[in-house]
Design an enzyme around this catalytic site. Structure first.
Site, PDB file in Angstrom:
ATOM      1  CG  HIS A  55      -2.019  -1.034   1.116  1.00  0.00           C
ATOM      2  ND1 HIS A  55      -3.022  -1.155   2.050  1.00  0.00           N
ATOM      3  CD2 HIS A  55      -2.264  -1.990   0.182  1.00  0.00           C
ATOM      4  CE1 HIS A  55      -3.841  -2.133   1.708  1.00  0.00           C
ATOM      5  NE2 HIS A  55      -3.398  -2.661   0.582  1.00  0.00           N
ATOM      6  CD  GLU A  57      -1.245   3.822   4.114  1.00  0.00           C
ATOM      7  OE1 GLU A  57      -2.337   3.997   4.676  1.00  0.00           O
ATOM      8  OE2 GLU A  57      -1.114   3.132   3.085  1.00  0.00           O
ATOM      9  CB  CYS A  84      -5.900  -1.008   5.743  1.00  0.00           C
ATOM     10  SG  CYS A  84      -4.209  -1.584   5.515  1.00  0.00           S
ATOM     11  CB  CYS A  93      -1.275   0.804   6.287  1.00  0.00           C
ATOM     12  SG  CYS A  93      -0.994   0.059   4.673  1.00  0.00           S
ATOM     13  CB  ALA A 163     -21.416   7.988 -29.732  1.00  0.00           C
ATOM     14  NE  ARG A 197     -14.401   0.650 -24.540  1.00  0.00           N
ATOM     15  CZ  ARG A 197     -14.476   0.143 -25.766  1.00  0.00           C
ATOM     16  NH1 ARG A 197     -13.440  -0.529 -26.262  1.00  0.00           N
ATOM     17  NH2 ARG A 197     -15.571   0.305 -26.488  1.00  0.00           N
ATOM     18  CB  SER A 234     -28.652 -14.465 -25.157  1.00  0.00           C
ATOM     19  OG  SER A 234     -29.427 -14.619 -26.330  1.00  0.00           O
ATOM     20  N   GLY A 278     -26.917  -0.651 -26.387  1.00  0.00           N
ATOM     21  CA  GLY A 278     -27.880   0.073 -27.195  1.00  0.00           C
ATOM     22  C   GLY A 278     -28.906   0.771 -26.326  1.00  0.00           C
ATOM     23  CG  LEU A 281     -27.876  -2.604 -21.484  1.00  0.00           C
ATOM     24  CD1 LEU A 281     -28.511  -3.666 -20.599  1.00  0.00           C
ATOM     25  CD2 LEU A 281     -26.515  -3.095 -22.011  1.00  0.00           C
TER      26      LEU A 281
END
Length: 324
Positions: A55, A57, A84, A93, A163, A197, A234, A278, A281
């Site tokens: 981490h 620290e 933590c 930590c 978009a 992403r 599906s 789409g 959804l």
């Protein structure tokens, strides 16, 4: 002790360091740490570099040179998130800071994780360490909005992304009424989508998007890990589709959407989700209120007809309207 201008300046530096972990530490939060000697000199810095590794620290303390280690008992450590207090992938930590006899700990935001929340601060204070909380708290929480959402709401942080044309269509239709995709993105906006992403755990599309576009849903235009594909189970999904080669999570279409989304966090540890599907959804998420951000890329193209984009709810928070 109340926060000072120096505390804020050092916390800003810790935030800069924390951002270096973007795309590499999830489902853990991004955390940065700065250690200063009693004269204000920075003697150590660190950030959480990768999930499962040390981490912030730990890395900050390790970065202190041998020549400066005797300064630790009078030093202050600035950390963007509460240290933590439990054993997980790494030791606590808070215990590390106690064992190294730090004089003062300045914390940006408290950790909402029930295994940590308040316990790290309590451990430090019981050990006689001075603790100052809430320095640049809003900035520190915003940095880890995905982590905060998952811990407090029990589901991933959700970004709806699409978009559309200037007149509000997501796709065109032919003379038979069958839809076909239209290129709205530019090289610059495509790069931005792949950057998004790279800092997200998962990405979701519907079956129709797979059948129509056969998307890869990866980060080929930006460095970092590709988000894991999420689909509804599906029989129509082609086994040779690009996303089917990337170990997708297949959700039960007969379960309520909210239950499916919660399972992404509880069963798979996914703290952030992009929905790039789409209109059907996307509308299902909007209608159930399952979103934290909406990102719309609007092209200057005019289609006049086609597949209508979802309507953005009134007064929606965190809505980004990006021109293509």
């Amino acid at each position: 002790m109340s926060a000072t201008a120096t505390d804020s300046a050092m916390m800003y530096r810790a935030l800069q360091l924390a951002r270096l972990g973007a795309g590499h530490v999830s489902p853990n939060p991004m955390v940065g740490a700065v250690i200063t000697a009693s004269d204000g000199r920075i003697i150590g810095e660190g950030w959480h570099r990768r999930y499962g590794s040390g981490h912030a620290e730990v890395n900050a303390v390790a970065s202190v040179s041998e020549a400066d280690r005797h300064l630790l008992p009078e030093a202050t450590i600035y950390v963007t998130l509460e240290p933590c207090s439990h054993y997980g992938k790494t030791p606590p930590c808070a215990k590390l800071l106690i064992d190294n006899h730090l004089r003062r700990v300045v914390i940006g935001a408290s950790d909402p994780n029930p295994l940590v929340s308040g316990r790290g601060v309590r451990m430090l204070r019981e050990a006689g360490i001075e603790v100052t909380e809430g320095v640049l708290a809003d900035e520190c929480r915003a940095l880890n909005s995905r982590f905060m959402t998952a811990q407090t709401l029990g589901r991933p942080h959700i970004t709806l992304k699409w978009a559309q044309s200037a007149d509000g269509y997501m796709a065109a239709t032919d003379n038979d009424g069958k839809s076909y995709p239209v290129q709205f993105s530019t090289p610059v906006t495509a790069l931005d989508v792949h950057r998004l992403r790279a800092v997200s755990d998962a990405i979701m599309v519907g079956t129709e998007t797979v059948l129509t576009d056969n998307p890869s849903l990866n980060t080929r235009l930006w460095p970092g890990c590709s988000p894991r594909p999420i689909l509804f189970r599906s029989e129509r999904l082609p086994k040779d589709a690009a996303v089917m080669q990337r170990d997708p999570i297949l959700l039960n279409p007969d379960c309520p959407l909210a239950d499916n989304i919660r399972s992404l966090w509880t069963d798979y540890g996914i703290s952030s989700l992009i929905v790039e599907g789409g209109p059907t959804l996307l509308r299902s998420f909007i209608e159930t209120g399952l979103y934290d951000r909406i990102r719309v890329e609007t092209s200057d193209k005019i289609l006049n007809s086609g597949v209508k984009a979802p309507k953005i709810p009134d007064n929606v928070p965190n809505c980004t309207l990006k021109p293509a």
